[in-house]
Write a protein that holds these residues in place. Structure first.
Motif, short mmCIF file in Angstrom:
data_model
loop_
_atom_site.label_atom_id
_atom_site.label_comp_id
_atom_site.label_asym_id
_atom_site.label_seq_id
_atom_site.Cartn_x
_atom_site.Cartn_y
_atom_site.Cartn_z
N LYS A 253 0.82 -1.22 0.00
CA LYS A 253 0.00 0.00 0.00
C LYS A 253 0.85 1.27 0.00
O LYS A 253 0.30 2.37 0.02
CB LYS A 253 -0.92 0.00 1.22
CG LYS A 253 -1.97 -1.11 1.21
CD LYS A 253 -2.89 -1.00 2.41
CE LYS A 253 -3.96 -2.08 2.36
NZ LYS A 253 -4.89 -2.01 3.52
N ASN A 254 2.17 1.12 0.03
CA ASN A 254 3.06 2.29 0.11
C ASN A 254 2.64 3.22 1.25
O ASN A 254 2.51 4.45 1.05
CB ASN A 254 3.09 3.06 -1.21
CG ASN A 254 3.97 2.40 -2.25
OD1 ASN A 254 4.89 1.66 -1.92
ND2 ASN A 254 3.69 2.65 -3.52
N THR A 255 2.42 2.63 2.41
CA THR A 255 1.96 3.41 3.55
C THR A 255 2.74 3.04 4.80
O THR A 255 2.91 1.86 5.11
CB THR A 255 0.46 3.18 3.80
OG1 THR A 255 -0.28 3.51 2.61
CG2 THR A 255 -0.04 4.06 4.94
N LEU A 256 3.20 4.07 5.49
CA LEU A 256 3.87 3.92 6.77
C LEU A 256 2.85 4.22 7.86
O LEU A 256 2.07 5.18 7.74
CB LEU A 256 5.04 4.89 6.88
CG LEU A 256 5.86 4.85 8.17
CD1 LEU A 256 6.75 3.60 8.20
CD2 LEU A 256 6.71 6.11 8.30
N TYR A 257 2.84 3.41 8.91
CA TYR A 257 1.88 3.58 10.00
C TYR A 257 2.61 3.81 11.32
O TYR A 257 3.74 3.37 11.52
CB TYR A 257 0.99 2.35 10.15
CG TYR A 257 0.15 2.03 8.96
CD1 TYR A 257 0.51 1.03 8.07
CD2 TYR A 257 -1.03 2.74 8.72
CE1 TYR A 257 -0.27 0.73 6.96
CE2 TYR A 257 -1.83 2.44 7.62
CZ TYR A 257 -1.44 1.43 6.74
OH TYR A 257 -2.23 1.15 5.67
N LEU A 258 1.89 4.47 12.22
CA LEU A 258 2.31 4.52 13.62
C LEU A 258 1.07 4.24 14.45
O LEU A 258 0.17 5.08 14.53
CB LEU A 258 2.91 5.87 13.99
CG LEU A 258 3.45 5.93 15.43
CD1 LEU A 258 4.68 5.03 15.57
CD2 LEU A 258 3.81 7.37 15.82
#
Length: 121
Positions: free
Chosen positions: A75-80
């Motif tokens: 998803k080309n997504t970084l999460y926190l």
């Protein structure tokens, strides 16, 4: 090119949870370490969590066991994921990408526009 667009901030009560997202690009996470930083007015920006290109994750002591950084490459997504929030977690949170060697970031760091997180007691 580098792309960093945060979302997901907001207000939460102490003990609650929030998840921040950072839309990025394949180029970004292939080329650089990625991470989350935060800043409150009058204080220096501090690194909250980072993820190396090999997937190694690091956290500042005050968030260990409560926050989780992850990268969804599909998803080309970084999460926190932020759990057990405390009032002292209140800050502007920034997604970042840049060169790193272990826990040390150096050189030109790219920043997102920031998303505000407010935690009330």
């Amino acid at each position: 090119q580098v792309q960093l667009v945060e979302s997901g901030g907001g207000s939460e009560q102490a003990g609650g949870s929030l998840r921040l997202s950072c839309a990025t690009s394949t180029y970004t996470w292939v080329t650089y370490c990625m991470g989350w930083f935060r800043q409150v007015p009058g204080k220096e920006r501090e690194k909250v969590a980072g993820i190396d290109k090999d997937g190694t994750t690091r956290y500042r002591d005050s968030v260990k066991g409560r926050f989780i950084i992850s990268l969804d490459k599909a998803k080309n997504t970084l999460y926190l994921q932020m759990n057990s929030l405390k009032p002292e977690d209140t800050a502007m949170y920034y997604c970042a990408a840049g060169p790193c060697s272990g826990a040390n970031w150096f050189g030109n760091i790219y920043w997102g526009q920031g998303t505000q997180v407010s935690v009330s007691s």
